[in-house]
Design an enzyme around this catalytic site. Structure first.
Site, PDB file in Angstrom:
ATOM      1  N   HIS A   8       0.868  -1.173   0.000  1.00 17.06           N
ATOM      2  CA  HIS A   8       0.000   0.000   0.000  1.00 17.06           C
ATOM      3  C   HIS A   8       0.907   1.225   0.000  1.00 17.06           C
ATOM      4  O   HIS A   8       1.551   1.534   1.005  1.00 17.06           O
ATOM      5  CB  HIS A   8      -0.886  -0.028   1.252  1.00 17.06           C
ATOM      6  CG  HIS A   8      -2.044   0.908   1.213  1.00 17.06           C
ATOM      7  ND1 HIS A   8      -3.149   0.696   0.421  1.00 17.06           N
ATOM      8  CD2 HIS A   8      -2.271   2.078   1.865  1.00 17.06           C
ATOM      9  CE1 HIS A   8      -4.015   1.682   0.597  1.00 17.06           C
ATOM     10  NE2 HIS A   8      -3.492   2.531   1.459  1.00 17.06           N
TER      11      HIS A   8
ATOM     12  N   LYS B 226      -9.998   5.853  -4.455  1.00 13.40           N
ATOM     13  CA  LYS B 226      -9.058   6.912  -4.094  1.00 13.40           C
ATOM     14  C   LYS B 226      -7.659   6.484  -4.497  1.00 13.40           C
ATOM     15  O   LYS B 226      -7.274   5.335  -4.290  1.00 13.40           O
ATOM     16  CB  LYS B 226      -9.109   7.186  -2.579  1.00 13.40           C
ATOM     17  CG  LYS B 226      -8.251   8.359  -2.160  1.00 13.40           C
ATOM     18  CD  LYS B 226      -8.568   8.793  -0.738  1.00 13.40           C
ATOM     19  CE  LYS B 226      -7.960   7.889   0.293  1.00 13.40           C
ATOM     20  NZ  LYS B 226      -8.125   8.416   1.658  1.00 13.40           N
TER      21      LYS B 226
ATOM     22  N   LYS C 156      -3.573   7.218  -4.132  1.00 19.98           N
ATOM     23  CA  LYS C 156      -2.527   7.849  -3.347  1.00 19.98           C
ATOM     24  C   LYS C 156      -1.489   8.444  -4.294  1.00 19.98           C
ATOM     25  O   LYS C 156      -0.871   7.721  -5.092  1.00 19.98           O
ATOM     26  CB  LYS C 156      -1.855   6.822  -2.431  1.00 19.98           C
ATOM     27  CG  LYS C 156      -2.769   6.270  -1.347  1.00 19.98           C
ATOM     28  CD  LYS C 156      -3.043   7.295  -0.271  1.00 19.98           C
ATOM     29  CE  LYS C 156      -3.796   6.677   0.903  1.00 19.98           C
ATOM     30  NZ  LYS C 156      -4.045   7.644   1.979  1.00 19.98           N
TER      31      LYS C 156
ATOM     32  N   ASP D 246      -5.603  11.353  -2.830  1.00 12.45           N
ATOM     33  CA  ASP D 246      -5.098  11.733  -1.510  1.00 12.45           C
ATOM     34  C   ASP D 246      -3.614  12.043  -1.656  1.00 12.45           C
ATOM     35  O   ASP D 246      -2.819  11.167  -2.022  1.00 12.45           O
ATOM     36  CB  ASP D 246      -5.309  10.595  -0.516  1.00 12.45           C
ATOM     37  CG  ASP D 246      -4.916  10.972   0.905  1.00 12.45           C
ATOM     38  OD1 ASP D 246      -4.497  12.126   1.122  1.00 12.45           O
ATOM     39  OD2 ASP D 246      -5.028  10.108   1.792  1.00 12.45           O
TER      40      ASP D 246
ATOM     41  N   GLU E 146      -7.784  15.252  -1.439  1.00 11.92           N
ATOM     42  CA  GLU E 146      -7.618  15.164   0.010  1.00 11.92           C
ATOM     43  C   GLU E 146      -6.259  15.695   0.455  1.00 11.92           C
ATOM     44  O   GLU E 146      -5.226  15.282  -0.060  1.00 11.92           O
ATOM     45  CB  GLU E 146      -7.776  13.705   0.451  1.00 11.92           C
ATOM     46  CG  GLU E 146      -7.666  13.483   1.944  1.00 11.92           C
ATOM     47  CD  GLU E 146      -7.954  12.046   2.334  1.00 11.92           C
ATOM     48  OE1 GLU E 146      -7.690  11.695   3.503  1.00 11.92           O
ATOM     49  OE2 GLU E 146      -8.436  11.276   1.474  1.00 11.92           O
TER      50      GLU E 146
ATOM     51  N   ASP F  58      -7.890  16.527   6.097  1.00  6.35           N
ATOM     52  CA  ASP F  58      -7.712  15.253   6.797  1.00  6.35           C
ATOM     53  C   ASP F  58      -6.699  15.420   7.925  1.00  6.35           C
ATOM     54  O   ASP F  58      -7.056  15.616   9.082  1.00  6.35           O
ATOM     55  CB  ASP F  58      -7.282  14.166   5.828  1.00  6.35           C
ATOM     56  CG  ASP F  58      -6.966  12.837   6.527  1.00  6.35           C
ATOM     57  OD1 ASP F  58      -7.282  12.705   7.719  1.00  6.35           O
ATOM     58  OD2 ASP F  58      -6.402  11.940   5.883  1.00  6.35           O
TER      59      ASP F  58
ATOM     60  N   LYS G 247     -12.132  11.117  11.381  1.00  8.29           N
ATOM     61  CA  LYS G 247     -11.429   9.927  11.835  1.00  8.29           C
ATOM     62  C   LYS G 247     -11.484   9.906  13.356  1.00  8.29           C
ATOM     63  O   LYS G 247     -11.023  10.842  14.009  1.00  8.29           O
ATOM     64  CB  LYS G 247      -9.968   9.937  11.365  1.00  8.29           C
ATOM     65  CG  LYS G 247      -9.807   9.858   9.862  1.00  8.29           C
ATOM     66  CD  LYS G 247      -8.345   9.845   9.457  1.00  8.29           C
ATOM     67  CE  LYS G 247      -8.160   9.658   7.963  1.00  8.29           C
ATOM     68  NZ  LYS G 247      -6.731   9.653   7.568  1.00  8.29           N
TER      69      LYS G 247
ATOM     70  N   GLU H 252     -14.352   5.278   3.785  1.00 10.78           N
ATOM     71  CA  GLU H 252     -13.278   4.406   3.291  1.00 10.78           C
ATOM     72  C   GLU H 252     -12.938   3.347   4.335  1.00 10.78           C
ATOM     73  O   GLU H 252     -11.777   3.060   4.618  1.00 10.78           O
ATOM     74  CB  GLU H 252     -12.043   5.212   2.901  1.00 10.78           C
ATOM     75  CG  GLU H 252     -11.457   6.081   3.981  1.00 10.78           C
ATOM     76  CD  GLU H 252     -10.167   6.765   3.539  1.00 10.78           C
ATOM     77  OE1 GLU H 252      -9.280   6.079   2.992  1.00 10.78           O
ATOM     78  OE2 GLU H 252     -10.046   7.980   3.748  1.00 10.78           O
TER      79      GLU H 252
END
Length: 385
Positions: A20, A164, A166, A195, A221, A246, A270, A324
């Site tokens: 990831h 989304k 990255k 993001d 984001e 965020d 979050k 998410e």
């Protein structure tokens, strides 16, 4: 009065199904701090403290979360009222920051409180208005063809239709080309968001926002540092596409500043970053009053943290950009006795008492960092069970 008897913690390390890639780190495993609370009436609760990419993302690590709870939180709360509201009030007065640790303990107390009352945690947070939550998937391999194939598979399986990406690790032009190619391939089948994880300076972000808007991206984001609220306001004022805060949202005070300065179109809520379920609810409340859209964020938590978040997000009147909460799907091993329901592009919010889930303790023990094989009491125990 029901009091807190014990608070125990342990770390589990679970491999991810694929790497990831974020702007600041590449994840191949996820480390989660599990918190087990036992109360004087025999009711137990579970919580989770999870962050992304160790200290490269934020100022709390799994090891730090565990140490904070073991050395400071547990002694402070031993013998105190097990009410989540009273316990977290004591924590706020006595311990500065450490939002992830506080959230993990508060989650465990809410789990216990829900079991004690025989209701889901969502009912303790005001009551749910939805039973399912739309869930996106992050495409983070960094390879365009692989990301397109992965997205098409998710759509065919009816698991996700919002994605989304990255970005921020590569050159701006290269990143935008990657995003634009995926959007062209998927067309109107999917919503595409990006993001940046604070990777750009403001000048780069101005170019990036314009280029991504031209590529038909729906949401950007945290393109710049979370501390640069004025810069976020300038990017939001461009009006090209929705800008989401965020990392800049570390609780209700940050949310108030962003709302006052018109520094975001959307808030990523979050619970860990906010400092707990009640703090996350306060962040959402500020957004709703200010007319700012809501998005249910994640720290890539495992099943406990994800479902705790789901109980809160299920109470939001508006959830325009979905959630998410795919963290459990990223893990190579399912840690639950009964898998979560990810179908029809959404996640079902459990309806049982407390968090409404039961860990498979044999699997959990297999991934415990300390290698402890002791028999652990099932967290599904409820009053009279």
């Amino acid at each position: 009065m029901v009091t807190i008897e014990t608070i125990e913690t342990f770390i589990v390390d679970v491999p991810t199904i694929r790497q990831h890639v974020l702007a600041m780190a590449t994840m191949r495993t996820q480390a989660m701090v599990f918190v087990h609370v036992r109360c004087s009436d025999g009711v137990e609760g579970i919580g989770e403290g999870t962050t992304i990419g160790g200290l490269s993302y934020g100022d709390e690590s799994p090891e730090g979360i565990k140490l904070t709870i073991d050395r400071h939180v547990a002694p402070l709360l031993h013998g105190s009222d097990a009410s989540p509201a009273r316990a977290t009030m004591l924590l706020r007065k006595s311990i500065v920051g450490n939002h992830f640790a506080k959230n993990a303990v508060e989650t465990a107390l809410f789990d216990a409180a829900g079991k004690r009352a025989g209701v889901p945690v969502s009912e303790l947070l005001g009551g749910r208005v939805r039973d399912r939550l739309p869930v996106l998937w992050t495409l983070a391999s960094g390879d365009t063809a692989r990301d397109i194939a992965e997205a098409e598979t998710m759509i065919d399986q009816r698991r996700h239709k919002a994605f989304k990406l990255k970005i921020g690790k590569r050159d701006l032009v290269e990143d935008v080309a990657h995003v634009a190619a995926i959007k062209r391939a998927l067309g109107d089948q999917a919503s595409i968001r990006v993001d940046v994880n604070q990777a750009w300076d403001e000048a780069t972000a101005k170019r990036g926002v314009a280029m991504l808007a031209d590529a038909d991206v729906d949401l950007i984001e945290q393109p710049i540092s979370g501390a640069n609220v004025s810069g976020m306001a300038r990017l939001t004022a461009m009006g090209r596409t929705a800008i989401m805060a965020d990392e800049g949202l570390r609780g209700p005070i940050d949310a108030l500043r962003h709302a006052t300065d018109a520094a975001a179109d959307v808030f990523a809520v979050k619970i860990a970053q906010s400092g707990g379920l009640r703090a996350g609810a306060a962040v959402a409340g500020i957004a709703e009053v200010a007319g700012i859209g809501l998005y249910g964020g994640t720290m890539l938590e495992g099943p406990i943290g994800s479902i705790a978040s789901a109980h809160l997000f299920a109470t939001f009147a508006g959830l325009a950009f979905g959630t998410e909460l795919f963290g459990p799907l990223l893990l190579a091993e399912d840690l639950l006795a009964e898998p979560l329901d990810y179908t029809e592009f959404s996640l079902a919010v459990p309806s049982g008492p407390g968090l409404g889930l039961t860990l498979d303790m044999e699997k959990v023990r297999a991934f415990r960092r300390d290698g402890d094989r002791r028999t652990v009491i099932s967290i599904s125990k409820a009053v009279g069970a």
